[in-house]
Scaffold this active site. Structure first.
Site, short mmCIF file in Angstrom:
data_model
loop_
_atom_site.label_atom_id
_atom_site.label_comp_id
_atom_site.label_asym_id
_atom_site.label_seq_id
_atom_site.Cartn_x
_atom_site.Cartn_y
_atom_site.Cartn_z
N ASP A 92 0.60 -1.17 0.00
CA ASP A 92 -0.11 -0.29 0.35
C ASP A 92 0.73 1.44 0.26
O ASP A 92 1.79 1.37 0.77
CB ASP A 92 -1.06 0.40 1.54
CG ASP A 92 -2.20 0.73 1.18
OD1 ASP A 92 -1.90 1.77 -0.24
OD2 ASP A 92 -2.67 1.02 2.24
N ASP A 271 -8.29 -7.28 -0.22
CA ASP A 271 -7.30 -7.48 1.67
C ASP A 271 -7.92 -6.76 2.43
O ASP A 271 -8.84 -6.38 2.01
CB ASP A 271 -5.79 -6.51 1.58
CG ASP A 271 -6.41 -5.03 1.35
OD1 ASP A 271 -5.38 -4.31 2.88
OD2 ASP A 271 -6.57 -4.20 0.59
#
Length: 376
Positions: A92, A271
């Site tokens: 991320d 996720d």
């Protein structure tokens, strides 16, 4: 990185595909366990690979930048070498963490100035800097730096935020193409669609992101306070525009039901911290519904945690034993619950893939949604 679309469900937008990276292949739809600090909390690496059978895991740019720091990761030879995970990884960009630090950060055109939650030190994340950080971490898939808009934002704020995310994306792409991977394998960059709960903004953002021709695309800014039905609506709006020949990643979502609804709407990658976080608090997701392992009803239930479960822990331990561990505050309880939940999530997306390929996903999915929504 390549993506092969292998099957599409005849009665929905559900897809089965294959992502190929230099660290291996990923069968989609896929759930990616969250390894924020280079580790999936409470779970050994061999369990991640051999029992849970994770094909890809996440690391987080914000957290890894602060601790252990880029020098350590660089000297180790990248995150793969540092944590020993030799399969694909995704990082991320830190955009969500910056969003969650609203009290200790300052947004501006250049980037985001923030104070470390660890020691209060001051730092600046810019699109260019984040690309450099993600190059150093070395994940196979890098995320563009964005602003994650709150689900309750008004239209004008959401529009301004989306436009900033687009300008930052252009800077990310420029820096990405100016630099090379550090460790001898290929890295991809995924842009992120924003726009909050406003269809017009989501369409505009999806069109802008699609025009960049990236190797995959992400949908951000959902599951951050908006109604669930709005989330599903935004997924539909975006996936009508994002290219079908590239993987689509729905960031930070969610419950098992959320994942099935996302798959039905054409999402390939997911996720969420929910399986491990909820597991550590005693909540187990199973094929027949949700169990609170701290409840007295399990006190003398010596049946397996889940008959014919997805993990070795399901048949090795009883419900009564796991409840005892939680009440005794034994660390093993957190480990067992985390392994179970992660293995279940991976089982769920694998089953979804199987039913997409056999062509009966639209029959199987509503049956599973009903079962998964049951409180046991």
């Amino acid at each position: 990185m390549t993506f092969e679309l292998q099957h599409t469900d005849p009665k929905s937008n559900a897809r089965a595909g294959l992502i190929t990276t230099d660290h291996g292949q990923i069968e989609t739809p896929i759930f990616m366990p969250v390894g924020t600090l280079g580790t999936v909390k409470g779970v050994h690496l061999h369990e991640i690979k051999e029992d849970i059978k994770a094909q890809i895991i996440l690391g987080n740019t914000y957290h890894l930048y602060l601790r252990p720091g880029l020098d350590t990761i660089r000297q180790a030879g990248g995150l793969h070498k540092f944590n020993g995970f030799d399969r694909p990884m995704l990082t991320d960009s830190g955009g969500f963490q910056v969003f969650s630090l609203s009290g200790i950060r300052k947004m501006k055109e250049e980037g985001v100035e923030f104070r470390s939650h660890i020691d209060g030190s001051k730092h600046l994340f810019t699109p260019e800097g984040v690309m450099d950080i993600e190059r150093t971490i070395g994940a196979d898939i890098m995320m563009a730096f964005d602003e994650c808009t709150p689900g309750t934002a008004d239209f004008q704020y959401a529009k301004k935020s989306m436009e900033l995310t687009h300008r930052w994306l252009d800077r990310c792409l420029k820096r990405f193409h100016e630099t090379d991977p550090h460790y001898g394998y290929y890295q991809s960059l995924f842009p992120i669609v924003q726009g909050c709960i406003y269809p017009d903004l989501r369409k505009k953002s999806a069109e802008y992101i699609a025009s960049k021709g990236a190797e995959g695309n992400a949908i951000g800014g959902l599951a951050v306070g908006e109604p669930t039905e709005k989330m599903y609506e935004m997924i539909e709006v975006v996936n009508e525009i994002l290219p079908t020949d590239k993987p689509r990643y729905l960031m930070g979502v969610g419950t098992p039901v959320n994942i099935l609804e996302g798959i039905e709407r054409g999402v390939d990658m997911f996720d969420c911290v929910m399986p491990t976080r909820n597991g550590r608090n005693g909540m187990l997701f199973t094929k027949d519904g949700i169990m609170n392992m701290k409840n007295k009803k399990w006190e003398n239930d010596f049946s397996p945690i889940e008959a014919d479960g997805a993990s070795y822990v399901d048949t090795l331990y009883s419900k009564a034993y796991l409840r005892h561990l939680f009440h005794a505050q034994e660390l093993l309880a957190l480990q067992i619950a985390s392994i179970h939940n992660l293995a279940f999530y991976l089982w769920l997306v694998k089953e979804a893939r199987k039913h997409i390929i056999t062509g009966d996903f639209s029959i199987w999915k509503p049956m599973m949604v009903k079962r998964l929504s049951t409180r046991l």
